[in-house]
Motif scaffolding. Structure first.
Motif: not given
Length: 145
Positions: A131-135
């Motif tokens: 679940n990484p940051d989309p950025a």
């Protein structure tokens, strides 16, 4: 494969019942926006909202050639939807693997998450990120990498 369509079908069934109830009560004009809302929710939660999935084996092969990340996802996951929509047009630069359609993909996710099927799991350069940051994912797609 049927699991991926359960939530969208549920939205359509609930929307149909709600719309029928509103028509019976005489709210026929307001029924159209209500029904459209449920159809939109069904579409967003369906596999159709994502780029075409490939198998885990094919994704690993393609990633080894082009260096692009692999995203393991499943339909109906709000975090997968968040990642998909925040990537925007860049989403087509990522290899998508639907873990409900590909048992090998589900095994990769379980191996990366201590037996849990936590998605989205993004694999970049062989390293899984849950679940990484989309950025951050978008930054992994930059041509300067």
């Amino acid at each position: 494969m049927m699991r991926a369509w359960m939530v969208p079908v549920l939205f359509l069934v609930c929307g149909s019942f709600a719309a029928t109830g509103w028509v019976v009560r005489g709210f026929s004009v307001a029924t159209v926006p209500l029904l459209l809302m449920f159809v939109l929710l069904a579409g967003v939660h369906s596999p159709l909202a994502f780029p075409r999935s490939v198998s885990a084996v094919e994704a690993r092969r393609r990633s080894a050639v082009d260096g692009r990340p692999i995203v393991y996802w499943r339909a109906g996951c709000k975090y997968c939807l968040r990642l998909r929509f925040r990537l925007g047009r860049s989403a087509h630069q990522v290899h998508w693997v639907d873990i409900w359609r590909d048992p090998a993909g589900a095994a990769v996710v379980r191996a990366a998450n201590d037996g849990d099927e936590t998605v989205p799991t993004v694999v970049v350069a062989g390293q899984p990120h849950v679940n990484p940051d989309p950025a951050w994912v978008r930054a992994q797609l930059s041509p300067s990498r």
